[in-house]
Enzyme design. Structure first.
Site, PDB file in Angstrom:
ATOM      1  N   SER A  51      12.224   3.326  -0.173  1.00 50.25           N
ATOM      2  CA  SER A  51      11.174   2.304  -0.114  1.00 50.25           C
ATOM      3  C   SER A  51      11.014   1.670   1.261  1.00 50.25           C
ATOM      4  O   SER A  51       9.995   1.051   1.530  1.00 50.25           O
ATOM      5  CB  SER A  51      11.437   1.215  -1.153  1.00 50.25           C
ATOM      6  OG  SER A  51      12.605   0.495  -0.826  1.00 50.25           O
ATOM      7  N   HIS A  91      14.302  -5.018   1.538  1.00 50.58           N
ATOM      8  CA  HIS A  91      12.865  -5.026   1.839  1.00 50.58           C
ATOM      9  C   HIS A  91      12.559  -6.034   2.935  1.00 50.58           C
ATOM     10  O   HIS A  91      13.384  -6.879   3.279  1.00 50.58           O
ATOM     11  CB  HIS A  91      12.049  -5.335   0.585  1.00 50.58           C
ATOM     12  CG  HIS A  91      11.901  -4.157  -0.325  1.00 50.58           C
ATOM     13  ND1 HIS A  91      11.288  -4.246  -1.540  1.00 50.58           N
ATOM     14  CD2 HIS A  91      12.297  -2.868  -0.214  1.00 50.58           C
ATOM     15  CE1 HIS A  91      11.309  -3.063  -2.139  1.00 50.58           C
ATOM     16  NE2 HIS A  91      11.922  -2.216  -1.340  1.00 50.58           N
ATOM     17  N   ASP A 118       6.482  -7.043  -3.774  1.00 44.79           N
ATOM     18  CA  ASP A 118       7.565  -6.882  -4.748  1.00 44.79           C
ATOM     19  C   ASP A 118       7.448  -7.761  -5.989  1.00 44.79           C
ATOM     20  O   ASP A 118       8.398  -7.849  -6.762  1.00 44.79           O
ATOM     21  CB  ASP A 118       8.903  -7.185  -4.066  1.00 44.79           C
ATOM     22  CG  ASP A 118       9.309  -6.128  -3.084  1.00 44.79           C
ATOM     23  OD1 ASP A 118       8.741  -5.025  -3.119  1.00 44.79           O
ATOM     24  OD2 ASP A 118      10.207  -6.408  -2.262  1.00 44.79           O
TER      25      ASP A 118
END
Length: 175
Positions: A51, A91, A118
């Site tokens: 990701s 992230h 998210d």
């Protein structure tokens, strides 16, 4: 292996046990020293998904810190852990919101390789994560070193093969 142990006297067995304990203790001391130096309970994590590509790839080893006087800013790459999820997430922070009433900082994150933010990963009806969810900020990385960990989790038989190889290596070294 057991035949080799039977040939050893008590002093040699004790020396082998002490050597193994020294190695384990050294690893623990290195981990704790890193944790203290970086002000973080988990100073090292492994990237488990794609990701965050192209910034980080699956298997990269990340070094984290959690400095007290260094606030989180937009574009910081953070590792956060949500109460309902067993695995931490790596992230990038894309938005910040400071609540004047509570004095808390709220963050919105997104994986670089993901199409959207998210919010779908957060708990039900949660729009932001809180500062207390942050495990640490990424300070550095070592490419693909964590693949060993991923391989051992994906294929548990590799743990036993690795232990066997290390055991054979220890016996060969002794002779």
């Amino acid at each position: 292996m057991f035949a080799e142990l039977k040939r050893m006297n008590a002093r040699q067995v004790a020396l082998q046990v002490l050597n193994i304990m020294t190695i384990l203790t050294s690893a623990l001391m290195i981990w704790k020293a890193l944790a203290l130096a970086l002000n973080n309970e988990s100073p090292i994590v492994v990237v488990l998904s794609g990701s965050m590509e192209p910034a980080f790839h699956r298997g990269d080893l990340l070094v984290l810190s959690l400095p007290k006087n260094d606030p989180i800013e937009v574009n910081d790459i953070c590792v956060f852990k949500l109460p309902e999820r067993p695995v931490p997430i790596v992230h990038r922070v894309i938005k910040l919101h400071d609540d004047a009433e509570t004095g808390k900082q709220y963050l919105l994150t997104k994986g670089d390789n993901n199409p959207g933010d998210d919010r779908s990963l957060y708990d039900y009806r949660q729009m932001w994560i809180h500062q207390e969810h942050i495990v640490g900020k990424v300070r550095g990385f070592v490419p693909y070193v964590g693949m060993v960990t991923i391989m051992m989790n994906d294929y548990p038989i590799l743990k036993y093969v690795l232990l066997g190889v290390l055991g054979l290596f220890a016996l060969v070294q002794r002779e």
